[in-house]
Write a protein that holds these residues in place. Structure first.
Motif, mmCIF file in Angstrom:
data_model
loop_
_atom_site.group_PDB
_atom_site.id
_atom_site.type_symbol
_atom_site.label_atom_id
_atom_site.label_comp_id
_atom_site.label_asym_id
_atom_site.label_seq_id
_atom_site.Cartn_x
_atom_site.Cartn_y
_atom_site.Cartn_z
ATOM 1 N N ARG A 47 23.516 24.800 5.600
ATOM 2 C CA ARG A 47 23.010 23.427 5.686
ATOM 3 C C ARG A 47 23.460 22.667 4.447
ATOM 4 O O ARG A 47 23.144 23.047 3.321
ATOM 5 C CB ARG A 47 21.492 23.451 5.779
ATOM 6 N N TYR A 78 23.652 19.327 2.005
ATOM 7 C CA TYR A 78 22.853 18.168 1.601
ATOM 8 C C TYR A 78 23.707 17.165 0.840
ATOM 9 O O TYR A 78 24.701 17.520 0.199
ATOM 10 C CB TYR A 78 21.719 18.593 0.671
ATOM 11 N N GLU A 112 22.760 14.320 -2.071
ATOM 12 C CA GLU A 112 21.735 13.726 -2.918
ATOM 13 C C GLU A 112 22.193 12.333 -3.346
ATOM 14 O O GLU A 112 23.338 12.130 -3.733
ATOM 15 C CB GLU A 112 21.485 14.604 -4.150
ATOM 16 N N PHE A 139 13.984 8.089 -0.564
ATOM 17 C CA PHE A 139 14.202 9.520 -0.542
ATOM 18 C C PHE A 139 15.607 9.825 -1.040
ATOM 19 O O PHE A 139 16.572 9.241 -0.581
ATOM 20 C CB PHE A 139 14.003 10.064 0.877
ATOM 21 N N TYR A 145 17.596 12.566 -0.924
ATOM 22 C CA TYR A 145 18.457 13.570 -0.331
ATOM 23 C C TYR A 145 18.345 13.496 1.184
ATOM 24 O O TYR A 145 17.367 13.001 1.728
ATOM 25 C CB TYR A 145 18.077 14.975 -0.805
ATOM 26 N N TYR A 146 19.349 14.016 1.868
ATOM 27 C CA TYR A 146 19.295 14.142 3.313
ATOM 28 C C TYR A 146 20.333 15.170 3.751
ATOM 29 O O TYR A 146 21.297 15.453 3.037
ATOM 30 C CB TYR A 146 19.536 12.805 4.018
ATOM 31 N N THR A 147 20.122 15.754 4.923
ATOM 32 C CA THR A 147 21.056 16.739 5.472
ATOM 33 C C THR A 147 22.263 16.009 6.046
ATOM 34 O O THR A 147 22.125 15.081 6.847
ATOM 35 C CB THR A 147 20.375 17.568 6.563
ATOM 36 N N SER A 148 23.456 16.442 5.653
ATOM 37 C CA SER A 148 24.678 15.766 6.086
ATOM 38 C C SER A 148 25.454 16.542 7.143
ATOM 39 O O SER A 148 26.176 15.953 7.949
ATOM 40 C CB SER A 148 25.591 15.515 4.880
ATOM 41 N N THR A 159 13.761 21.105 10.062
ATOM 42 C CA THR A 159 12.716 20.371 9.350
ATOM 43 C C THR A 159 13.047 20.382 7.863
ATOM 44 O O THR A 159 13.946 21.100 7.404
ATOM 45 C CB THR A 159 11.327 20.991 9.580
ATOM 46 N N ASP A 160 12.320 19.597 7.116
ATOM 47 C CA ASP A 160 12.564 19.413 5.687
ATOM 48 C C ASP A 160 12.241 20.696 4.922
ATOM 49 O O ASP A 160 11.217 21.328 5.159
ATOM 50 C CB ASP A 160 11.688 18.264 5.171
ATOM 51 N N HIS A 179 10.752 13.912 5.632
ATOM 52 C CA HIS A 179 11.635 12.872 6.168
ATOM 53 C C HIS A 179 12.950 13.444 6.694
ATOM 54 O O HIS A 179 13.583 12.846 7.571
ATOM 55 C CB HIS A 179 11.945 11.839 5.082
ATOM 56 N N ASP A 180 13.361 14.605 6.164
ATOM 57 C CA ASP A 180 14.683 15.141 6.482
ATOM 58 C C ASP A 180 14.576 16.105 7.661
ATOM 59 O O ASP A 180 14.623 17.326 7.506
ATOM 60 C CB ASP A 180 15.252 15.841 5.244
#
Length: 430
Positions: free
Chosen positions: A307, A309, A311, A322, A324-327, A385-386, A399-400
């Motif tokens: 996975r 991320y 940032e 927020f 960070y998020y999963t890319s 999930t986050d 959120h992620d």
């Protein structure tokens, strides 16, 4: 017409108890028992009788999203990032927290509520066998079944291996929100054996990833956790899976370790379990990557998921932003081959898998799991999930989340609401 409907209802209500018991014993999922028990009192009694006869609780047909408890904390008011970041006041986490928790259904897209006081203000991690691991400020760790609220104690947090040194400015209650990051069970919990104290050889082994990424394990009803001694030395671990009678753990460098623990051994072992490095991901770049291990539906191999991320690096403190998020995700296939002539199994990899068939992978703060696709679960997908817990206190976690299509790389949400928490965000209940 009304009289005919009433007669029909009476006919179903008055079915013999023996016949109802035969029907109830055909059920494979707890969802079926729940609907069956809601028909009338006699059917509810048959369902209760079935529950009393079960050696372990039935699984769920579909995963649920267990939402975070409502703390009343305004996450948007918390600044994040920078040297002078403002963290939420921990006192806000423990005041006026309702015991009700929401369960979001992937099938109906609705939230259902259950009263779960045993989980109030506690860190929650999920197994994939219907049980939750809870840890609170009292430092007590429990296995909790949220639907019937049955609870089994596990060894205290203070017996976990390789904890940081506590002192006046850093005490165990502060560590309780981060000291365990993942849990896996070797088998289902046999209810009668666990309740009646009938030996330990059939009780499951619980393995956890502890603070600083080390591995700890215990059998249900043990008094303390044991450290898993690794031939390769201490590593920071991301995930664990039970596969073909062994636990496997993957570290932050992509190394896969096999932990040999005899699930049928009833002896009180004095030595710690051993772990050995058996292979490594062939194309691993550890920067901003989290790794997962999932046993395939067939049980023949392990899916390894990376996975990625992104940032958000910003010099400005933006309230509620927020960072960070999963890319992206990358899926690999790992086959582990055991032989009597070699202590270390041989391993083969398939890189960049784009087709999972009818499987969907569920990852996050619950034991990573493969589920068959259905009318509400998309095939060839990753439901996530986050889990970047290092950021939770600063930005809140939850959120992620989303669904990733392994073939196309597209993402979409699975939950459109808001459920944010500073140390125990939403997770899959399986």
């Amino acid at each position: 017409m009304g009289h005919k409907r009433s007669s029909c209802a009476d006919m179903w209500k008055d079915l013999p108890a023996e016949l109802l018991n035969v029907i109830a014993q055909k059920f494979k999922y707890v969802d079926e028992i729940t609907r069956f028990s809601a028909v009338c009192k006699s059917w509810n009694s048959a369902a209760s009788e079935l529950n009393n006869q079960l050696t372990s609780f039935l699984p769920h047909k579909y995963p649920w999203l267990l939402l975070a408890e409502d703390t009343g904390l305004d996450i948007s008011a918390c600044k994040v990032g920078g040297d002078d970041q403002t963290l939420p006041d921990p006192d806000l986490i423990i005041k006026n927290i309702p015991s009700t928790r929401g369960l979001f259904s992937l099938k109906t897209k609705k939230i259902y509520y259950l009263d779960l006081p045993q989980a109030t203000n506690k860190v929650i991690l999920g197994t994939n066998k219907g049980w939750l691991l809870t840890l609170g400020g009292d430092l007590e760790i429990n296995l909790l079944h949220p639907l019937n609220r049955l609870q089994f104690p596990l060894p205290s947090m203070l017996t976990l291996p390789s904890q940081e040194e506590y002192h006046d400015d850093y005490f165990p209650q502060q560590a309780s929100t981060k000291v365990i990051t993942k849990v896996a069970l070797s088998s289902q919990v046999p209810i009668k054996s666990a309740l009646q104290n009938q030996g330990t050889c059939h009780l499951p082994i619980i393995m956890v990833i502890c603070e600083r990424g080390v591995l700890g394990c215990a059998r249900l009803r043990d008094n303390c956790w044991k450290n898993v001694e690794l031939e390769a030395g201490q590593r920071l671990f991301h995930d664990i899976v039970y596969h073909k009678k062994n636990f496997y753990a993957i570290d932050f460098r992509g190394g896969v370790h096999m932990c040999e623990i005899d699930d049928n051994d009833d002896r009180k072992e004095t030595q710690s379990p051993k772990g050995k490095l058996i292979t490594s991901i062939p194309i691993f770049k550890h920067y901003q990557v989290r790794s997962y291990m999932i046993e395939a539906l067939s049980g023949s191999h392990i899916w390894v998921v990376l996975r990625f991320y992104i940032e958000k690096n910003s010099k400005e403190d933006i309230p509620g932003d927020f960072r960070y998020y999963t890319s992206n995700f990358l899926v690999l296939k790992l086959d582990v081959h055991h032989s009597d002539s070699n202590e270390v199994p041989s391993c083969t990899w398939v890189e960049d898998v784009r087709d999972l068939g009818n499987e969907a992978l569920f990852i996050g703060r619950t034991s990573s799991t493969s589920i068959a696709s259905s009318d509400c679960i998309k095939p060839n997908s990753i439901y996530f999930t986050d889990e970047l817990w290092q950021w939770f206190w600063a930005t809140g976690g939850g959120h992620d989340m989303g669904i990733f299509n392994v073939q196309t790389g597209e993402m979409q949400p699975h939950f459109s609401g808001i459920s944010i928490h500073n140390f125990s965000p939403p997770l899959w209940y399986i």
